[in-house]
Design an enzyme around this catalytic site. Structure first.
Site, PDB file in Angstrom:
ATOM      1  N   ASP A 169       7.871 -50.317  25.691  1.00 44.80           N
ATOM      2  CA  ASP A 169       6.625 -50.070  24.972  1.00 44.80           C
ATOM      3  C   ASP A 169       6.449 -51.344  24.159  1.00 44.80           C
ATOM      4  OD1 ASP A 169       4.766 -49.493  22.917  1.00 44.80           O
ATOM      5  OD2 ASP A 169       4.995 -47.379  23.385  1.00 44.80           O
ATOM      6  N   HIS A 170       5.600 -52.230  24.622  1.00 46.71           N
ATOM      7  CA  HIS A 170       5.653 -53.582  24.036  1.00 46.71           C
ATOM      8  C   HIS A 170       5.238 -53.604  22.568  1.00 46.71           C
ATOM      9  CE1 HIS A 170       1.327 -53.792  25.039  1.00 46.71           C
ATOM     10  NE2 HIS A 170       1.243 -54.803  24.213  1.00 46.71           N
ATOM     11  N   HIS A 232       1.885 -46.293  22.735  1.00 43.36           N
ATOM     12  CA  HIS A 232       1.933 -47.221  21.598  1.00 43.36           C
ATOM     13  C   HIS A 232       1.642 -46.523  20.259  1.00 43.36           C
ATOM     14  CE1 HIS A 232       1.990 -50.029  24.810  1.00 43.36           C
ATOM     15  NE2 HIS A 232       0.687 -50.140  24.976  1.00 43.36           N
TER      16      HIS A 232
HETATM   17  C1  BG6 Z   1      -1.479 -52.027  27.201  1.00 37.63           C
HETATM   18  C2  BG6 Z   1      -2.670 -51.249  27.673  1.00 37.63           C
HETATM   19  O1  BG6 Z   1      -0.336 -51.232  27.173  1.00 37.63           O
HETATM   20  O2  BG6 Z   1      -1.748 -52.530  25.885  1.00 37.63           O
HETATM   21  C3  BG6 Z   1      -3.911 -52.107  27.668  1.00 37.63           C
HETATM   22  O3  BG6 Z   1      -2.427 -50.776  28.995  1.00 37.63           O
HETATM   23  C4  BG6 Z   1      -4.112 -52.716  26.293  1.00 37.63           C
HETATM   24  O4  BG6 Z   1      -5.058 -51.367  28.053  1.00 37.63           O
HETATM   25  C5  BG6 Z   1      -2.846 -53.410  25.824  1.00 37.63           C
HETATM   26  O5  BG6 Z   1      -5.166 -53.656  26.392  1.00 37.63           O
HETATM   27  C6  BG6 Z   1      -2.990 -53.877  24.392  1.00 37.63           C
HETATM   28  O6  BG6 Z   1      -1.885 -54.674  24.071  1.00 37.63           O
HETATM   29  P1  BG6 Z   1      -1.971 -55.774  22.930  1.00 37.63           P
HETATM   30  O7  BG6 Z   1      -0.590 -56.265  22.789  1.00 37.63           O
HETATM   31  O8  BG6 Z   1      -2.929 -56.808  23.404  1.00 37.63           O
HETATM   32  O9  BG6 Z   1      -2.473 -55.040  21.721  1.00 37.63           O
END
Ligand code: BG6
Length: 461
Positions: A169-170, A232
């Site tokens: 979950d980045h 997230h």
């Molecule tokens: C991803 C989603 O997990 O997170 C995307 O699938 C989203 O739809 C993205 O745009 C957002 O990541 P960040 O790091 O740019 O906020």
């Protein structure tokens, strides 16, 4: 080098935008964890040299560390492009031969593909020596729904040991998400007030200015609830709301987060709890059904059923094609003095990283009027911080190499948040909840403002 980091889905958006820049940073910084061959699995007909040429442009655009010709060449020496169809079991024999010819005995596999292929790949990898004792990183979404996720979990655990499965979950790799616990627990001025008695509402907002781009196929079957909230935003909510863990071990932290997710109050009236929106023009995007009802925006009003939070709503919202890209957590304290404003603590996750605090002071001069002081700590304004702060994927890859599991989400958290999202989905389907159209470049549907107004609150930004 007898270790390989193999990416399935090597020509996808995620690999170019996030994984290759992350690896470029790791290898350029010469981190202890950089000692890997990078094996890219893709169906397209590239040579390794051609693939590296493609990567070069993405590194220039997306890597945290500046592009450097010599560093890039060194990076490319680690890359091998391996053309194969990963849904064809026979092809894995060839892959196995490649690893053995290269003397590769230790593996990390990254599944940057749709979840429908996870089990197929795991099955194919049975042909590769030592693959079953390797690690696997799974990109989200983990399953398309609760049932699929459960099934997938069983299939993967049959092949990889539980402790070697890393579900990414980045958001857990973002600097300020890691900072929430420090801000919360180590400052008595916050720690002692972190409950319903003092906190009127918690607001978690994740705005995106981009639309679905080239991901229409996936997104139209997913929508904001599954794409952002289930993973997230529920992770963040559980970190903001968790009890002080008994100790700071990975398991204790995960258990404390899980208890929050399990305490999410079941919704009675969906119209008081969920607003859905879709940006105008979404149905004309590539690979989107012309009559699609998929939500590109969701705002939620949730409660956590425990002593700490029983009377504090958690407002969550996220959407695409909004006025800006910004993610923040606002802690809105209760008003205790009629003439004064509420104290507000904002934890800024991105694009700026920092903390903002609003509190009351006397207006300068011959008056007793009260005004608000707005204090900003902009962590990311320092060049040194910027250049030294690894990006989310960089950290997560490094954490996986080191075996640091606290940076990843755990299966029972995923299962519990799936359950809750399905509970919401069942209610809104049954209640035929409208999906409000909203203009691009705005805050989303006005109904999300009205939801808070109905309960005497307002979004902070
Ligand atoms: C991803 C989603 O997990 O997170 C995307 O699938 C989203 O739809 C993205 O745009 C957002 O990541 P960040 O790091 O740019 O906020």
């Amino acid at each position: 080098m007898n270790r390989a980091f193999t990416i399935f889905g090597g020509t996808g958006d995620l690999t170019f935008r996030k994984l290759m820049p992350a690896w470029y940073n790791i290898t350029t910084a010469n981190a202890a964890e950089s000692d890997f061959r990078i094996v890219i699995i893709g169906r397209r007909d590239y040579s390794t040299e051609q693939y590296c040429e493609l990567v070069r442009e993405w590194i220039k655009q997306f890597a945290r560390l500046p592009y450097d010709e010599a560093a890039f060449d060194r990076f490319c020496q680690r890359i091998t492009y391996f053309k194969m169809d990963f849904s064809d079991l026979v092809e894995y024999e060839r892959l196995a031969q490649f690893y053995s010819k290269e003397n590769i005995t230790e593996h990390i596999f990254y599944f940057a593909v749709a979840p429908a292929f996870f089990a197929v790949i795991a099955n194919g990898l049975k042909a590769v020596d030592n693959a079953g004792s390797g690690k696997v990183i799974l990109e989200k979404p983990f399953g398309e729904n609760l049932e699929a996720a459960k099934k997938l979990n069983i299939q993967l655990e049959e092949f990889f040991p539980i402790e070697n499965i890393y579900r990414i979950d980045h958001y857990l790799g973002k600097e300020m998400v890691r900072n929430i616990q420090t801000i919360r627990f180590t400052n008595p001025i916050f720690a002692n007030l972190w409950n319903s008695q003092y906190i009127e509402s918690v607001q978690i907002s994740a705005f995106e200015d981009l639309g679905v781009g080239s991901r229409g196929n996936y997104y139209d079957t997913s929508g904001a609830l599954k794409d952002m909230v289930q993973n997230h935003l529920f992770q963040i909510l559980s970190i903001v709301a968790m009890e002080w863990p008994e100790h700071f071990s990975t398991q204790a932290m995960h258990d404390a987060q899980l208890r929050v997710l399990k305490s999410l109050r079941r919704v009675k009236d969906i119209r008081d709890s969920l607003i859905l929106g879709q940006y105008k023009g979404y149905r004309q995007e590539k690979n989107i059904a012309p009559d699609s009802a998929t939500e590109t925006y969701a705002a939620l009003r949730l409660f956590i059923d425990n002593e700490r939070w029983w009377n504090t709503p958690f407002y969550i919202r996220t959407g695409k094609k909004l006025k800006c890209r910004e993610m923040q957590i606002a802690i809105v304290f209760r008003q205790t003095f009629i003439a004064a404003s509420r104290n507000i603590l904002i934890i800024k996750i991105q694009p700026n990283e920092g903390v903002h605090l609003q509190f009351n002071v006397k207006k300068p001069g011959g008056t007793d009027e009260i005004t608000q002081a707005k204090m900003d700590f902009v962590q990311s304004s320092s060049f040194v911080n910027k250049i030294n702060t690894p990006e989310a994927y960089e950290r997560l890859i490094t954490a996986c190499v080191r075996g640091e599991r606290s940076w990843f989400s755990q299966w029972d958290q995923i299962e519990t948040s799936w359950e809750f999202v399905e509970h919401l989905k069942n209610l809104y389907r049954w209640d035929k909840l409208p999906v409000f159209a909203y203009e691009q470049g705005t805050d989303g549907p006005v109904e999300a403002e009205n939801l808070l107004k109905r309960f005497g609150h307002a979004w902070v930004f």
